[in-house]
Write an enzyme that holds these catalytic residues in place. Structure first.
Site, PDB file in Angstrom:
ATOM      1  N   GLY A  98     -31.550   8.772 -13.663  1.00 56.30           N
ATOM      2  CA  GLY A  98     -30.566   7.974 -14.175  1.00 56.30           C
ATOM      3  C   GLY A  98     -29.491   7.425 -13.094  1.00 56.30           C
ATOM      4  O   GLY A  98     -28.369   7.578 -13.173  1.00 56.30           O
ATOM      5  N   SER A 126     -23.169   5.374 -10.040  1.00 55.84           N
ATOM      6  CA  SER A 126     -23.616   6.258 -10.855  1.00 55.84           C
ATOM      7  C   SER A 126     -23.448   7.651 -10.366  1.00 55.84           C
ATOM      8  O   SER A 126     -23.550   8.077  -9.247  1.00 55.84           O
ATOM      9  CB  SER A 126     -25.265   6.143 -10.793  1.00 55.84           C
ATOM     10  OG  SER A 126     -25.396   5.002 -11.533  1.00 55.84           O
ATOM     11  N   ILE A 127     -23.133   8.763 -11.188  1.00 57.32           N
ATOM     12  CA  ILE A 127     -22.895  10.148 -11.152  1.00 57.32           C
ATOM     13  C   ILE A 127     -24.282  10.454 -10.488  1.00 57.32           C
ATOM     14  O   ILE A 127     -24.195  11.182  -9.438  1.00 57.32           O
ATOM     15  CB  ILE A 127     -22.649  10.935 -12.397  1.00 57.32           C
ATOM     16  CG1 ILE A 127     -21.187  10.291 -12.767  1.00 57.32           C
ATOM     17  CG2 ILE A 127     -22.475  12.020 -12.082  1.00 57.32           C
ATOM     18  CD1 ILE A 127     -20.874  11.203 -14.217  1.00 57.32           C
ATOM     19  N   ARG A 186     -33.708  -3.684 -12.385  1.00 56.38           N
ATOM     20  CA  ARG A 186     -32.574  -3.484 -11.536  1.00 56.38           C
ATOM     21  C   ARG A 186     -32.100  -2.387 -11.168  1.00 56.38           C
ATOM     22  O   ARG A 186     -31.875  -2.297  -9.966  1.00 56.38           O
ATOM     23  CB  ARG A 186     -31.205  -4.202 -12.410  1.00 56.38           C
ATOM     24  CG  ARG A 186     -29.773  -4.374 -11.941  1.00 56.38           C
ATOM     25  CD  ARG A 186     -29.199  -5.761 -11.677  1.00 56.38           C
ATOM     26  NE  ARG A 186     -27.905  -5.686 -11.157  1.00 56.38           N
ATOM     27  CZ  ARG A 186     -28.012  -5.893  -9.849  1.00 56.38           C
ATOM     28  NH1 ARG A 186     -28.725  -6.186  -9.139  1.00 56.38           N
ATOM     29  NH2 ARG A 186     -26.764  -5.930  -9.481  1.00 56.38           N
ATOM     30  N   ILE A 222     -28.705  10.529 -17.853  1.00 56.91           N
ATOM     31  CA  ILE A 222     -29.078   9.263 -18.704  1.00 56.91           C
ATOM     32  C   ILE A 222     -28.298   9.591 -20.113  1.00 56.91           C
ATOM     33  O   ILE A 222     -28.301  10.455 -20.793  1.00 56.91           O
ATOM     34  CB  ILE A 222     -30.450   9.432 -18.940  1.00 56.91           C
ATOM     35  CG1 ILE A 222     -31.217   9.156 -17.724  1.00 56.91           C
ATOM     36  CG2 ILE A 222     -30.933   8.477 -20.108  1.00 56.91           C
ATOM     37  CD1 ILE A 222     -32.724   9.315 -17.597  1.00 56.91           C
ATOM     38  N   ALA A 282     -25.400   4.392 -25.574  1.00 53.13           N
ATOM     39  CA  ALA A 282     -25.124   3.974 -27.024  1.00 53.13           C
ATOM     40  C   ALA A 282     -24.720   2.488 -27.140  1.00 53.13           C
ATOM     41  O   ALA A 282     -24.476   1.881 -26.272  1.00 53.13           O
ATOM     42  CB  ALA A 282     -23.982   4.684 -27.421  1.00 53.13           C
ATOM     43  N   TYR A 308     -15.134   7.817 -28.071  1.00 50.86           N
ATOM     44  CA  TYR A 308     -16.294   8.520 -27.769  1.00 50.86           C
ATOM     45  C   TYR A 308     -17.337   8.479 -28.841  1.00 50.86           C
ATOM     46  O   TYR A 308     -18.413   8.588 -28.540  1.00 50.86           O
ATOM     47  CB  TYR A 308     -15.955   9.579 -27.083  1.00 50.86           C
ATOM     48  CG  TYR A 308     -17.120  10.182 -26.101  1.00 50.86           C
ATOM     49  CD1 TYR A 308     -17.328   9.275 -24.801  1.00 50.86           C
ATOM     50  CD2 TYR A 308     -17.827  11.065 -25.987  1.00 50.86           C
ATOM     51  CE1 TYR A 308     -18.233   9.426 -23.847  1.00 50.86           C
ATOM     52  CE2 TYR A 308     -18.837  11.710 -25.103  1.00 50.86           C
ATOM     53  CZ  TYR A 308     -18.943  10.600 -23.961  1.00 50.86           C
ATOM     54  OH  TYR A 308     -19.806  11.114 -23.161  1.00 50.86           O
ATOM     55  N   LYS A 348     -23.526  14.434 -27.131  1.00 47.39           N
ATOM     56  CA  LYS A 348     -23.419  15.216 -26.181  1.00 47.39           C
ATOM     57  C   LYS A 348     -23.281  16.549 -26.721  1.00 47.39           C
ATOM     58  O   LYS A 348     -23.712  17.686 -26.027  1.00 47.39           O
ATOM     59  CB  LYS A 348     -22.038  15.002 -25.598  1.00 47.39           C
ATOM     60  CG  LYS A 348     -21.997  13.629 -24.693  1.00 47.39           C
ATOM     61  CD  LYS A 348     -23.232  13.746 -23.398  1.00 47.39           C
ATOM     62  CE  LYS A 348     -22.804  12.637 -22.452  1.00 47.39           C
ATOM     63  NZ  LYS A 348     -24.069  12.509 -21.502  1.00 47.39           N
ATOM     64  N   ILE A 390     -15.312   9.067 -14.997  1.00 45.98           N
ATOM     65  CA  ILE A 390     -15.795   8.534 -13.756  1.00 45.98           C
ATOM     66  C   ILE A 390     -16.128   7.240 -13.863  1.00 45.98           C
ATOM     67  O   ILE A 390     -16.974   6.861 -14.900  1.00 45.98           O
ATOM     68  CB  ILE A 390     -16.783   9.405 -12.922  1.00 45.98           C
ATOM     69  CG1 ILE A 390     -16.350  10.698 -12.536  1.00 45.98           C
ATOM     70  CG2 ILE A 390     -17.141   8.536 -11.478  1.00 45.98           C
ATOM     71  CD1 ILE A 390     -17.544  11.623 -12.103  1.00 45.98           C
TER      72      ILE A 390
HETATM   73  P1  NAD Z   1     -24.547   5.067 -15.372  1.00 40.78           P
HETATM   74  O1  NAD Z   1     -24.640   3.856 -16.197  1.00 40.78           O
HETATM   75  O2  NAD Z   1     -24.520   5.048 -13.873  1.00 40.78           O
HETATM   76  O3  NAD Z   1     -25.896   5.807 -15.586  1.00 40.78           O
HETATM   77  C1  NAD Z   1     -26.575   6.068 -16.762  1.00 40.78           C
HETATM   78  C2  NAD Z   1     -28.112   5.721 -16.439  1.00 40.78           C
HETATM   79  O4  NAD Z   1     -28.829   6.177 -17.645  1.00 40.78           O
HETATM   80  C3  NAD Z   1     -28.532   4.540 -16.019  1.00 40.78           C
HETATM   81  O5  NAD Z   1     -29.180   4.656 -14.574  1.00 40.78           O
HETATM   82  C4  NAD Z   1     -29.198   4.049 -16.892  1.00 40.78           C
HETATM   83  O6  NAD Z   1     -30.524   3.110 -16.435  1.00 40.78           O
HETATM   84  C5  NAD Z   1     -30.169   5.162 -17.607  1.00 40.78           C
HETATM   85  N1  NAD Z   1     -30.627   4.941 -18.941  1.00 40.78           N
HETATM   86  C6  NAD Z   1     -30.164   4.475 -20.028  1.00 40.78           C
HETATM   87  N2  NAD Z   1     -31.207   4.371 -20.803  1.00 40.78           N
HETATM   88  C7  NAD Z   1     -32.330   4.652 -20.343  1.00 40.78           C
HETATM   89  C8  NAD Z   1     -33.728   4.858 -20.730  1.00 40.78           C
HETATM   90  N3  NAD Z   1     -34.101   4.401 -22.079  1.00 40.78           N
HETATM   91  N4  NAD Z   1     -34.750   5.237 -20.004  1.00 40.78           N
HETATM   92  C9  NAD Z   1     -34.024   5.959 -18.570  1.00 40.78           C
HETATM   93  N5  NAD Z   1     -32.996   5.910 -18.230  1.00 40.78           N
HETATM   94  C10 NAD Z   1     -31.962   5.123 -18.933  1.00 40.78           C
HETATM   95  O7  NAD Z   1     -23.553   5.938 -15.828  1.00 40.78           O
HETATM   96  P2  NAD Z   1     -23.006   7.536 -15.379  1.00 40.78           P
HETATM   97  O8  NAD Z   1     -21.673   7.603 -15.816  1.00 40.78           O
HETATM   98  O9  NAD Z   1     -23.292   7.899 -14.146  1.00 40.78           O
HETATM   99  O10 NAD Z   1     -23.835   8.189 -16.574  1.00 40.78           O
HETATM  100  C11 NAD Z   1     -24.656   9.361 -16.228  1.00 40.78           C
HETATM  101  C12 NAD Z   1     -24.551  10.640 -17.211  1.00 40.78           C
HETATM  102  O11 NAD Z   1     -23.216  11.162 -16.773  1.00 40.78           O
HETATM  103  C13 NAD Z   1     -24.693  10.114 -18.583  1.00 40.78           C
HETATM  104  O12 NAD Z   1     -25.282  11.311 -19.341  1.00 40.78           O
HETATM  105  C14 NAD Z   1     -23.127  10.227 -18.781  1.00 40.78           C
HETATM  106  O13 NAD Z   1     -22.926  10.405 -20.245  1.00 40.78           O
HETATM  107  C15 NAD Z   1     -22.493  11.360 -18.273  1.00 40.78           C
HETATM  108  N6  NAD Z   1     -21.060  11.477 -18.092  1.00 40.78           N
HETATM  109  C16 NAD Z   1     -20.380  10.309 -17.435  1.00 40.78           C
HETATM  110  C17 NAD Z   1     -19.071  10.370 -17.399  1.00 40.78           C
HETATM  111  C18 NAD Z   1     -18.339   9.318 -16.857  1.00 40.78           C
HETATM  112  O14 NAD Z   1     -17.166   9.189 -17.121  1.00 40.78           O
HETATM  113  N7  NAD Z   1     -18.969   8.426 -16.260  1.00 40.78           N
HETATM  114  C19 NAD Z   1     -18.462  11.563 -17.803  1.00 40.78           C
HETATM  115  C20 NAD Z   1     -19.242  12.891 -17.978  1.00 40.78           C
HETATM  116  C21 NAD Z   1     -20.620  12.593 -18.345  1.00 40.78           C
END
Ligand code: NAD
Length: 256
Positions: free
Chosen positions: A13, A19-20, A43, A93, A96, A156, A163, A192
Site C-alpha cells: 500500500g 503514503s503512510i 503508477r 490499504i 471507498a 468518514y 475500520k 495525515i
Molecule cells: P495512500 O493513498 O497513500 O495509500 C492507500 C493505498 O491503498 C494505495 O497504495 C493504494 O494503491 C492502495 N490500494 C487501494 N486499492 C487497492 C487494491 N484494490 N489493491 C491493492 N492496493 C490498493 O493513503 P494512506 O493514507 O497512506 O493510507 C494507508 C492506510 O492508512 C489506509 O488503510 C488508511 O485508511 C490508513 N489511515 C490513513 C490515515 C490518514 O489520515 N492518511 C489515518 C489513519 C489510517
C-alpha cells in the site's frame, strides 16, 4: 537501533512518498529490515521503483490487487520464490467511493458499502491467509486504522464501518494465528495528508481539530507511525497481539 535486522518485511500500500506505507518503509529500512512491496496501480509501481532508487534501497516489488484472489495468490507465490520466508507484513490499504466519504452515512449504497469492506477490511483477511504460508518461523502483521472505526466521525462514514470490521478482524486473526506465533495488531493513526485522505470531505478541519484538541497540540506524521509499526514488527513487542495502538497525539482520550 537495528530492531528489524534479519527480518524481511512486506509493505502493501505505497502509492507515493506521502503514503503512510512509505513512512513505515523508511523507518523499517533504517531499523535494519530487508523490504518487499506490493502495489496495485501501474503508477504506484513506478513511484515505488523511483523512491527506492532515490534512497538507494534494493527491494522485491510485485503486483497485487487485493480484490482479486488470483492476484493475491500470484503475488505471494512470487514473493515466496524470491524471498523464501517473510517475517512481517504491513497492510496499509483502503479505498471507498468519494461520494461515500461525505454527507450522511445513511445514504451509503450497497455497492459502495461492499467496495469499502472488500478493499479496506477483507483484504487484511486474504493477505494474512496468504502471508501465513510464508511465515514458517512466526511473524507480525500490522494494519492501519483510524478513530472513525470507534466513533462516528463526520464524513468518514463507510470507511469508519470498514475500520470497525478491520479492527475486529485484527482480534479474530490474532486468535487464529497466535498458535503459529504470528501476531496481528493495528495502529490507529491520526490524520495525515495522503492521497487516500484527500478523498474525505473536510479533511483539513480534522487536521486543525487535532492541533487544537490533541494533548500534544499537533498532528502526527508517517515517520511517527513508522516508528510504532517497527516496534510492532520487532521482537520488542513479542508478547502483544490483537491490539490497536493509537498514534494520534493522544486525540482519542479527549472528551468534549
Ligand atoms: P495512500 O493513498 O497513500 O495509500 C492507500 C493505498 O491503498 C494505495 O497504495 C493504494 O494503491 C492502495 N490500494 C487501494 N486499492 C487497492 C487494491 N484494490 N489493491 C491493492 N492496493 C490498493 O493513503 P494512506 O493514507 O497512506 O493510507 C494507508 C492506510 O492508512 C489506509 O488503510 C488508511 O485508511 C490508513 N489511515 C490513513 C490515515 C490518514 O489520515 N492518511 C489515518 C489513519 C489510517
Amino acid at each position: 537501533m537495528t530492531i528489524l535486522a534479519g527480518k524481511t518485511i512486506l509493505i502493501m500500500g505505497v502509492a507515493n512518498k506521502r503514503s503512510i506505507g512509505w513512512g513505515v518503509a523508511m523507518r523499517a529500512a533504517q531499523f535494519g529490515a530487508k523490504l518487499a512491496f506490493t502495489y496495485n496501480s501501474d503508477r504506484a509501481g513506478e513511484q515505488i521503483h523511483k523512491l527506492l532508487a532515490e534512497e538507494d534501497i534494493t527491494a522485491t516489488v510485485v503486483h497485487c490487487n487485493v480484490t482479486d484472489d488470483n492476484s493475491i495468490d500470484a503475488a505471494f507465490a512470487q514473493l515466496g520464490s524470491e524471498l523464501g520466508n517473510i517475517d512481517g507484513v504491513v497492510h496499509s490499504i483502503a479505498h471507498a467511493n468519494v461520494e461515500d466519504l461525505q454527507g450522511e452515512y445513511v445514504a451509503t449504497s450497497r455497492e459502495g458499502y461492499l467496495l469499502a469492506q472488500n478493499i479496506s477490511a477483507y483484504s487484511l483477511v486474504a493477505s494474512a491467509r496468504a502471508a501465513r504460508t510464508l511465515m514458517q518461523h512466526g511473524g507480525s502483521i500490522v494494519t492501519m486504522s483510524y478513530l472513525g472505526g470507534e466513533r462516528a466521525v463526520d464524513n468518514y462514514n463507510v470507511m469508519g464501518v470498514a475500520k470497525a470490521a478491520l479492527e475486529s478482524s485484527v482480534r479474530y486473526l490474532a486468535k487464529d494465528l497466535g498458535k503459529e506465533q504470528i501476531r496481528v495488531n493495528a495502529i490507529s493513526a491520526g490524520p495525515i495528508r495522503t492521497l487516500a485522505a484527500k478523498g474525505v470531505r473536510g479533511f483539513n478541519d480534522v487536521l486543525h481539530a487535532m492541533e487544537e484538541k490533541a494533548p500534544l497540540k499537533r498532528n502526527v506524521d508517517a515517520k511517527e507511525v513508522g516508528d510504532v509499526t517497527a516496534f510492532l514488527l520487532s521482537d520488542l513487542s513479542s508478547g502483544m497481539t490483537g491490539e490497536v495502538l493509537h498514534v494520534d497525539g493522544g486525540y482519542h482520550i479527549i472528551g468534549l
